[in-house]
Design a protein around this motif. Structure first.
Motif: not given
Length: 803
Positions: A273-289
């Motif tokens: 799971f990711w961002a259970e408490d809310g999606t970060p506002q600055g997230f956009g075109h990023e990926l995870f490791a």
């Protein structure tokens, strides 16, 4: 930026842009899309973007088929490439159950004129020579399957919308959505405010955050998801054509060509799971490791099937977020608690559904209703009970079982129980196997051994014989069915009758103690619901409806203003109920009440407030079983006491508990329809036999829409079929129906075995097919001969019902 708009779409992913495009295409050109970053930010840009047409749901198949056909037309219209590759898709079945699923889909494809058919191993090897087909039972081929370019499709929708007059503003975040007294909204941004008739939340990963701006909560949760692309594979580089994609869902991975290599993706058991408490506002075109170890088991199965995957290097890995609803279907439609606020959130197969989803949304917003019944997607299917704990459990289950077959009648256990009634523990100890209905646990059937669980499949399962015993018991003596999950409403006040007459199509009962059946008419003149309305007093009425549709129907109640001094209250959460039915139901109840239950004193479709075993109940002389019976509705606090008394009295007449699976069989024996199966906004009253309940000597909700279709000949008719050629499987719903010469004539809406009449039965819609005609019902995707019945096999004259 405009200061006024007909609609404001929030979110510039593929779905938001599709909705904008379709709104403009249907004539709403004063529309605006606001995107906090660049178009495709969030989940759209990194999607694998596979496209396929077939789905277990008929209407979703139609939507996906529309979407697949739209992309090429969109390219021509806009000049923007959608990057469409359609080399086809191969669907592999390793198991008998998967073969059943694929054959059912092939039968549906034949019915709807879609291209999806079986191919031999030799043909499959020619189409995709890199696949090892050992152990495959069945191979289907969809020639139009493939993939698209996520950015290309999104920009094509955007260009098409702009060409029709829509506006798109990138890098424009929404800071507030403020409802106005007249039903409009003020959408606030750093670049100015827009007053709009409709707000459309298509914010993707930020759907939860945008919903909170309007004061609502949506059951959504993101997860990580990975796929990888291989280096060039020489065998592919040497080909002069593109290879079809491979859907080996028993292997729990997907695979298609990407460049001169292969793209492989998986839904692993180890969900992150990711961002259970809310999606970060600055997230956009990023990926995870990268974390390929997590999908190693899936990768190994892909290598076993396509050995070239294991021989190639990995060129790149994509590990990005996707946002899910508790059942992995989109949360779609006007939010029941708000005016003119449309949700479109939690879309997983976005590029297979984007076109149809945008079209249905535009139709609903502009016309008040979409052409297809999309209750399976409706945001109203969940209520506040779908909390964070439930959502996380269900999302985890949906992700890990993404490619698992969702069988007919299957009830998944994740996140349950959520809501239980006082009789739950008693029923559990009695062997009840439970299902979920709008958050409530309710008995499906009763096993001899407590703790028994359903087996699942397309053929008859472990519950077939126990359910048969329950159904036969009720027909021979009596049965006690927990109907607490029915929706229960009370309308009280001096103008209660006037309000109900303005809502429903039938005339409301004039005398106290009388009940009526009535349809609720939809925006396009179809059946939006069916209800039993009882007059309890001069100024008090009780409405009984479907429990799972309670929030859906909330929209309709709001369409007719309540008169001053008249109140509308849902008591579904605070009242419980039992249906005591069968030829000995009167004798059973007579042991517990002093009320006169004779036909003369308590005839069919009448009600009384009586006392049963010391419990005050509202008793209605009706039964969805089609048999003699009473519904008993009591306060929730009295449920267990009443249940125990009914069970004790039942022993004297050899009666006992009956679950909802038996009720399904009993109501089909009688030919009774059920909302969301036989009754839906897609079907006209004259097609389901409810036109006799519509009274035109008054005004009622959507009467003008009904008048427009009233005199049209039925396009098809609700019919009952006896399926004679069956062995170990019955129809369940969705199966196509053909004439013996292969002409498509209809589809099943409900199927079951009729235990008391010893017949396999299917309710469904047929076009120009008379009683006595032979038909083929495609159970398990294969023709099973049946005959159309002239009347229900159980009590066709209603003598038992009125006894």
């Amino acid at each position: 930026m405009r200061s006024h708009a007909q609609a404001v779409v929030i979110g510039g992913g593929v779905i938001g842009c599709s909705i904008l495009y379709h709104l403009a295409k249907l004539g709403w050109t004063d529309v605006v899309l606001l995107e906090r970053d660049e178009l495709t930010s969030g989940s759209t840009w990194h999607a694998a973007a596979n496209i396929h047409g077939l789905h277990d749901s008929t209407n979703i198949s139609r939507i996906q088929h529309y979407t697949m056909n739209l992309y090429n037309a969109l390219e021509e219209e806009t000049g923007q490439s959608c990057g469409v590759f359609q080399p086809g898709s191969l669907y592999l079945a390793q198991t008998e159950e998967r073969e059943h699923q694929l054959r059912l889909q092939a039968a549906k494809a034949k019915f709807y004129g879609m291209n999806f058919h079986e191919v031999s191993r030799d043909e499959a090897e020619r189409l995709h020579p890199l696949v090892n087909y050992d152990g495959i039972r069945c191979i289907m081929y969809e020639p139009d399957g493939g993939n698209v370019d996520p950015s290309g499709v999104t920009n094509a929708y955007a260009i098409g919308a702009r060409q029709k007059g829509a506006e798109i503003h990138r890098f424009t975040s929404v800071t507030a959505t403020v409802p106005q007294p007249d039903g409009t909204w003020i959408v606030e941004t750093p670049n100015g405010n827009i007053r709009t008739e409709w707000v459309i939340n298509a914010a993707g990963l930020w759907g939860r955050e945008v919903a909170k701006l309007a004061g609502i909560s949506l059951p959504l949760l993101p997860t990580e998801h990975q796929y990888f692309v291989t280096e060039t594979i020489p065998e592919i580089a040497s080909l002069d054509r593109r290879l079809p994609s491979v859907a080996d869902r028993d292997g729990e991975y997907y695979l298609r060509q990407e460049g001169q290599g292969l793209l492989v993706g998986a839904y692993e058991k180890d969900v992150r799971f990711w961002a259970e408490d809310g999606t970060p506002q600055g997230f956009g075109h990023e990926l995870f490791a990268d974390d390929l170890e997590r999908i190693e088991d899936n990768i190994m199965r892909a290598i076993d099937r396509v050995p070239a995957v294991g021989e190639a290097g990995i060129k790149r890995v994509i590990n990005g977020p996707m946002i899910w609803s508790p059942d992995s279907n989109v949360l779609y439609g006007p939010h029941p608690d708000l005016r003119n606020y449309f949700c479109c959130n939690g879309i997983i197969p976005g590029f297979s559904q984007s076109g149809g989803m945008g079209l249905m949304a535009a139709q609903w917003i502009i016309n008040g209703e979409s052409d297809y019944d999309m209750f399976a997607w409706d945001v109203a299917r969940f209520g506040p009970w779908a909390d964070a704990k439930f959502t996380k459990a269900r999302v985890g289950d949906q992700y890990a079982k993404r490619f698992a077959i969702h069988f007919p009648n299957e009830e998944r256990a994740a996140g349950r129980p959520v809501r239980v009634r006082p009789a739950y523990e008693k029923q559990k100890a009695m062997g009840a196997v439970f299902g979920l209905n709008y958050g409530w646990e309710h008995p499906l059937w009763f096993a001899d051994t407590p703790g028994t669980q359903d087996t699942n499949g397309f053929t008859r399962q472990n519950w077939f014989e126990p359910v048969g015993a329950e159904a036969r018991m009720l027909r021979q003596t009596a049965g006690i069915i927990d109907i607490s999950n029915f929706a229960k409403y009370f309308v009280t006040g001096p103008d209660a009758a006037d309000w109900l007459n303005a809502v429903f199509a039938n005339n409301m009962p004039k005398a106290v103690g009388r009940s009526c059946l009535t349809p609720l008419i939809g925006v396009n003149g179809g059946i939006a619901g069916d209800f039993t309305v009882t007059r309890l007093a001069e100024d008090e009425f009780m409405i009984i409806g479907g429990g799972m549709s309670e929030r859906y129907h909330q929209r309709f109640w709001k369409e007719v203003p309540l008169p001053q001094g008249t109140t509308f209250e849902s008591r579904t959460d605070t009242m419980c109920g039992f249906n005591v039915a069968g030829p000995q139901s009167r004798a059973l109840l007579a042991r517990l009440t002093n009320a006169d239950l004779s036909t003369e004193s308590f005839p069919f479709m009448r009600s009384q407030r009586i006392n049963v075993a010391g419990v005050d109940v509202i008793a209605l002389r009706v039964s969805f079983t089609g048999d003699l019976g009473w519904e008993l509705h009591c306060d929730q606090a009295d449920q267990l006491r009443l249940y125990e008394a009914l069970l004790e009295a039942g022993r004297a007449v050899d009666a006992g508990p009956v679950g909802s699976r038996a009720l399904m069989s009993l109501r089909v024996e009688k030919g009774y329809g059920s909302w969301s199966r036989e009754y839906s906004p897609e079907y006209w009253p004259q097609e389901v036999g409810l036109d006799r309940l519509i009274k035109l000597d008054k005004e009622f909700l959507n009467k003008e829409s009904y008048l427009k279709i009233k005199d049209h000949a039925p396009r098809e008719m609700l019919s009952l079929i006896e399926v004679q050629d069956v062995t170990n499987a019955d129809a369940t719903g969705g199966e196509p129906i053909f004439l013996p010469d292969g002409t498509p004539v209809g589809r099943v809406t409900s199927g079951t075995f009729g235990y008391s009449v010893e017949k396999s039965l299917a309710l469904g819609y047929l076009k120009d097919v008379a009683a006595g005609t032979a038909v083929d019902v495609m159970i398990l995707g294969k023709p099973h001969r049946g005959v159309v019945l002239a009347e229900p096999p159980f009590d066709p004259k209603g003598a038992r019902l009125r006894a």
